[in-house]
Scaffold this motif. Structure first.
Motif, PDB file in Angstrom:
ATOM      1  N   MET C   1      -8.040 -20.164 -33.885  1.00 45.09           N
ATOM      2  CA  MET C   1      -8.796 -20.450 -35.110  1.00 45.09           C
ATOM      3  C   MET C   1      -7.834 -20.943 -36.191  1.00 45.09           C
ATOM      4  N   LEU C   2      -8.203 -22.057 -36.852  1.00 43.63           N
ATOM      5  CA  LEU C   2      -7.317 -22.590 -37.892  1.00 43.63           C
ATOM      6  C   LEU C   2      -7.465 -21.821 -39.188  1.00 43.63           C
ATOM      7  N   LEU C   3      -8.700 -21.436 -39.458  1.00 45.60           N
ATOM      8  CA  LEU C   3      -8.990 -20.809 -40.748  1.00 45.60           C
ATOM      9  C   LEU C   3     -10.071 -19.762 -40.530  1.00 45.60           C
ATOM     10  N   ARG C   4      -9.898 -18.622 -41.188  1.00 45.78           N
ATOM     11  CA  ARG C   4     -10.863 -17.542 -41.015  1.00 45.78           C
ATOM     12  C   ARG C   4     -11.124 -16.935 -42.397  1.00 45.78           C
ATOM     13  N   ALA C   5     -12.365 -17.037 -42.843  1.00 48.60           N
ATOM     14  CA  ALA C   5     -12.723 -16.479 -44.156  1.00 48.60           C
ATOM     15  C   ALA C   5     -13.633 -15.280 -43.947  1.00 48.60           C
ATOM     16  N   ARG C   6     -13.350 -14.218 -44.661  1.00 51.30           N
ATOM     17  CA  ARG C   6     -14.123 -12.983 -44.482  1.00 51.30           C
ATOM     18  C   ARG C   6     -14.622 -12.430 -45.810  1.00 51.30           C
ATOM     19  N   CYS C  22     -18.758 -15.576 -44.639  1.00 49.05           N
ATOM     20  CA  CYS C  22     -17.789 -15.537 -43.548  1.00 49.05           C
ATOM     21  C   CYS C  22     -17.823 -16.886 -42.852  1.00 49.05           C
ATOM     22  N   LEU C  23     -16.655 -17.467 -42.646  1.00 53.69           N
ATOM     23  CA  LEU C  23     -16.591 -18.789 -42.010  1.00 53.69           C
ATOM     24  C   LEU C  23     -15.402 -18.824 -41.055  1.00 53.69           C
ATOM     25  N   ASP C  24     -15.565 -19.539 -39.930  1.00 58.05           N
ATOM     26  CA  ASP C  24     -14.441 -19.761 -39.013  1.00 58.05           C
ATOM     27  C   ASP C  24     -14.297 -21.247 -38.795  1.00 58.05           C
ATOM     28  N   LEU C  25     -13.061 -21.708 -38.778  1.00 55.59           N
ATOM     29  CA  LEU C  25     -12.846 -23.130 -38.542  1.00 55.59           C
ATOM     30  C   LEU C  25     -11.989 -23.306 -37.296  1.00 55.59           C
ATOM     31  N   PRO C  26     -12.631 -23.652 -36.147  1.00 54.09           N
ATOM     32  CA  PRO C  26     -11.852 -23.897 -34.938  1.00 54.09           C
ATOM     33  C   PRO C  26     -11.286 -25.313 -34.950  1.00 54.09           C
ATOM     34  N   PRO C  27     -10.263 -25.590 -34.145  1.00 58.25           N
ATOM     35  CA  PRO C  27      -9.738 -26.958 -34.089  1.00 58.25           C
ATOM     36  C   PRO C  27     -10.761 -27.904 -33.464  1.00 58.25           C
ATOM     37  N   VAL C  59      -9.029 -15.104 -47.064  1.00 63.64           N
ATOM     38  CA  VAL C  59      -8.950 -16.320 -46.244  1.00 63.64           C
ATOM     39  C   VAL C  59      -7.620 -16.270 -45.508  1.00 63.64           C
ATOM     40  N   GLU C  60      -7.671 -16.346 -44.179  1.00 65.63           N
ATOM     41  CA  GLU C  60      -6.427 -16.343 -43.415  1.00 65.63           C
ATOM     42  C   GLU C  60      -6.304 -17.641 -42.658  1.00 65.63           C
ATOM     43  N   THR C  61      -5.066 -18.175 -42.607  1.00 62.74           N
ATOM     44  CA  THR C  61      -4.840 -19.344 -41.766  1.00 62.74           C
ATOM     45  C   THR C  61      -4.219 -18.880 -40.455  1.00 62.74           C
ATOM     46  N   GLY C  62      -4.637 -19.517 -39.357  1.00 60.56           N
ATOM     47  CA  GLY C  62      -4.095 -19.163 -38.040  1.00 60.56           C
ATOM     48  C   GLY C  62      -2.959 -20.093 -37.675  1.00 60.56           C
ATOM     49  N   ARG C  66       0.365 -26.656 -32.084  1.00 65.15           N
ATOM     50  CA  ARG C  66       1.800 -26.558 -31.820  1.00 65.15           C
ATOM     51  C   ARG C  66       2.349 -25.202 -32.232  1.00 65.15           C
ATOM     52  N   GLY C  67       1.455 -24.281 -32.552  1.00 60.69           N
ATOM     53  CA  GLY C  67       1.887 -22.934 -32.897  1.00 60.69           C
ATOM     54  C   GLY C  67       2.475 -22.802 -34.280  1.00 60.69           C
ATOM     55  N   GLN C  68       2.243 -23.830 -35.132  1.00 63.05           N
ATOM     56  CA  GLN C  68       2.773 -23.740 -36.504  1.00 63.05           C
ATOM     57  C   GLN C  68       1.655 -23.373 -37.467  1.00 63.05           C
ATOM     58  N   LYS C  69       2.084 -23.102 -38.696  1.00 65.53           N
ATOM     59  CA  LYS C  69       1.106 -22.886 -39.761  1.00 65.53           C
ATOM     60  C   LYS C  69       0.381 -24.210 -39.984  1.00 65.53           C
ATOM     61  N   PRO C  70      -0.936 -24.210 -39.970  1.00 58.82           N
ATOM     62  CA  PRO C  70      -1.626 -25.495 -40.100  1.00 58.82           C
ATOM     63  C   PRO C  70      -1.432 -26.119 -41.471  1.00 58.82           C
ATOM     64  N   ARG C  71      -1.324 -27.462 -41.470  1.00 63.93           N
ATOM     65  CA  ARG C  71      -1.239 -28.179 -42.742  1.00 63.93           C
ATOM     66  C   ARG C  71      -2.644 -28.414 -43.273  1.00 63.93           C
TER      67      ARG C  71
END
Lengths: 225, 228, 238
Positions: C1-6, C22-27, C59-62, C66-71
């Motif tokens: 998950m790129l972004l997770r809002a709770r 609550c929102l989830d943003l998958p790639p 709000v958390e970023t996943g 490439r395993g990095q913090k998403p831009r």
């Protein structure tokens, strides 16, 4: 952080040189101050070195308030502040970038104020000029460190230049006193006792305000309206 | 700590009352007990007010500084309320300290103003904290304003020693310090203690007002949350 | 998950904007965020971008692929354009600030795609609203962000530019970006969405697959009145 700061500083200098109104306004204000103070003199009379040095630092002070309100106003035109805060570099790089651009502009302005003070206020530069350059550099670092931190207060429309000067001027008094004392020595050729201590106080000011700005800037500068 | 802070204002009326009584008692010490100073005469008595004003003013600003740090660290509005209260009281005390100091200077050196390091520092602090209170009065989002004020409060206090050192280095005149007799020392200590009570009472009153305002906002917000 | 809002809730002063979000943003997914004016869409997007702190919630970023913090690429109501810089200087500044390596031909290509190539060396001061918006799009897409948060990116664009915008959005999704898109042209753009989040009554009244979303069921969306026919007017001529 440094590369982001340099990017911001380069952009701000391009903006200033491209349009120039910000720096020109600051320059004119400073030169006007010097000129107005020259009116306090009788024809042929010279201002005392201490008064001349005080006028120089007052011109620099007003100039830097305008410089930093302009530098931070650049980011309010089209919401660019949000973009800066979103950049991956630490937010302190914005402070550093603005401080770098600010010191460039301030030094450019002072390069004009010095001859203006010499000409309008009838001053001579003595052999002590390297000391003058030294205190100029040290004081300018402190001025832009504090100016870049507090200039960010004008974020949004809530605070104006007048407010920036009300908060900033009294804080800068230690630097001004040092600058005036050493400036007096440069113009008069006589070095009073305690000159080294002024450098010490100015350096301590720089250290404290750079550290405070690095610690506090993230609290001041954010994307909120 | 937070609980203690929120309960502390209950003591405000008692502290203020005790402070008032203690200050009244101090008048006896000042005018009857303490001897008249030989060189300055009766005007020297203003010293017994001047010193506590200056001290508690400085302590107020130290409270602004500490609660500013606490606010930035914790983001709890209670710290913002405390720094606002301390700054207001501190500014009043500092202005009074400058005025009494100026009267002192007039009688001591024949000038209303000299570059005495302490007096100059107090004056510069008046300017800085007047600016601080103007920032507090601006129309900003509450959270942002608290942050900005915390920053200004911290930076302002960091500046105090620099202003003091530079003012001391600047002045040609080093005002001679008068030697205090034991009765004078006791009197000034008693006055400082009495001012402590008054200071704490005033600060807690203002603190309580600020907390009440925050509580009202909070309950309005919660009601809206339930309704919405 | 790129972004997770709770459990996001936000107040503006004493006014509740929304709560329980609550929102989830998958790639590789395109979420359309919709709702009436003033429902808080833009505020929600700013919270997701990290521009404002929510009153409550997180709000958390996943991680990206490439395993990095998403831009994060954010396009708001404001264009972020410095009027006194040229189009090219604007793009150079933002890419350099983001530490994003971009070659000269990349700039030329993106300016070509948003049809601003002839104006690359012109100061943005003279740009029309539509040109400024296209430059803004160029900035956002040039950053090749993993999370794209777009607040009415079609504002001020003509039909042809809107088509360019849609093409860029879909291309970014195919490259694996997670996209949240606020659009004023809901009926049209719904076809491309993977999921829909609909703000109504200070909550997410609908959050689910786009296929399950029926626009006509939403109270706050005005239904188009049918044209008056001659029969309805009782056979009277116009």
């Amino acid at each position: 952080m440094l590369s982001a700061a340099l990017t911001i500083a380069r952009k701000d200098l391009t903006l200033t040189l491209g349009r120039g109104s910000g720096l020109v306004q600051a320059l004119l204000l400073g030169l006007l101050l010097v000129f107005v103070f020259s009116l306090s003199l009788q024809p042929g009379q010279r201002m005392t070195p201490q008064a001349a040095a005080a006028v120089f630092w007052m011109a620099s002070a007003f100039c830097q308030v305008l410089i930093f309100s302009t530098l931070y106003a650049h980011e309010e035109v089209n919401g660019q502040r949000q973009g800066l805060v979103l950049a991956p570099a630490p937010v302190q790089s914005i402070w550093l970038g603005k401080a770098l651009a600010g010191i460039g502009m301030l030094a450019a302005a002072q390069a004009l104020f010095i001859p203006a003070v010499i000409v309008f206020l009838g001053q001579n530069v003595s052999a002590l000029w390297p000391l003058g350059l030294g205190i100029l550099a040290i004081a300018d670092i402190g001025i832009v460190a504090a100016g870049s931190l507090l200039g960010a207060l004008s974020q949004g429309q809530s605070a104006k230049e007048s407010l920036l000067s009300i908060v900033l001027f009294p804080l800068l008094i230690p630097l001004f006193l040092g600058g005036i004392r050493i400036g007096t020595a440069v113009f008069s050729g006589a070095l009073a006792e305690g000159a080294q201590s002024w450098f010490g106080i100015a350096l301590a000011f720089d250290a404290i305000f750079v550290a405070a700005a690095l610690a506090l800037f993230p609290a001041v500068y954010n994307a909120e309206e | 700590m937070r609980n203690f802070l929120e309960k502390a204002p209950c003591a405000a009326p008692w502290l203020a009352l005790a402070g008032g009584l203690a200050l009244a008692a101090c008048q006896w010490l000042i005018f009857v007990y303490a001897p008249v100073e030989s060189t300055m005469g009766p005007p020297q008595k203003i010293f017994y007010l001047h010193l506590p004003l200056a001290w508690w003013g400085l302590i107020s600003f130290f409270v602004v500084f500490l609660s500013g740090i606490a606010y930035i660290y914790s983001r709890k509005p209670v710290w913002d309320a405390l720094s606002g209260a301390a700054a207001e009281v501190g500014l009043v005390l500092a202005v009074l300290a400058v005025l009494t100091g100026s009267i002192w200077a007039r009688h001591s050196w024949g000038l209303w103003w000299t570059w005495d390091a302490r007096l100059t520092t107090a004056l510069v602090m008046c300017f800085v904290y007047a600016g601080y209170l103007i920032v507090r009065g601006l129309d900003m989002q509450p959270g942002r304003k608290a942050l900005v004020c915390a920053v200004v409060g911290i930076v302002a206090f960091l500046d105090v020693p620099l202003v003091f050192l530079s003012a001391r280095l600047w002045s040609y005149i080093h005002p001679p310090s008068i030697s205090l007799e034991p009765e004078m020392k006791l009197t000034v200590a008693a006055c400082t203690g009495a001012f402590a009570l008054l200071w704490a009472g005033l600060t807690l009153f203002r603190f309580k007002l600020a907390l009440d305002a925050q509580r009202l906002d909070q309950s309005a917000m919660e009601r809206l949350m339930r309704r919405g | 998950m790129l972004l997770r809002a709770r459990d996001l809730a936000h107040f503006y002063g004493p006014r509740l904007i929304f709560k329980d979000i609550c929102l989830d943003l998958p790639p590789g997914a395109l979420t359309v965020l919709a709702g009436a004016n003033g429902a808080g869409k833009s505020t929600l997007l700013k919270i997701l971008a990290g521009l404002i702190r929510p009153s409550t919630g997180s709000v958390e970023t996943g991680e990206n692929s490439r395993g990095q913090k998403p831009r994060i690429g954010y396009l708001g109501h404001q264009t972020f354009i410095y009027p006194e810089l040229t189009a090219l200087e604007n793009l150079r500044f933002w890419t350099s600030l983001h530490g994003h390596a971009v070659t000269g031909s990349d700039y030329a290509a993106i300016l070509e795609r948003v049809e601003l190539a002839p104006f690359a060396e012109e100061k943005a001061r003279g740009f029309s609203r539509g040109m400024a918006q296209r430059l803004n799009l160029a900035r956002v897409f040039l950053l090749e962000a993993d999370i794209l948060l777009l607040d009415e990116p079609g504002t001020g664009l003509d039909l042809r530019s809107s088509a360019v915008l849609l093409r860029e959005i879909l291309a970014a999704r195919d490259k694996g970006a997670g996209i949240i898109w606020i659009t004023h042209n809901l009926e049209e753009d719904l076809r491309h969405a993977d999921s829909v989040a609909f703000l109504e009554g200070k909550r997410l009244a609908f959050y689910g697959p786009a296929k399950a979303f029926r626009l006509s069921e939403r109270a706050s969306v005005p239904r188009p009145e049918p044209f008056e026919t001659r029969e309805a007017r009782g056979g009277e001529p116009c």
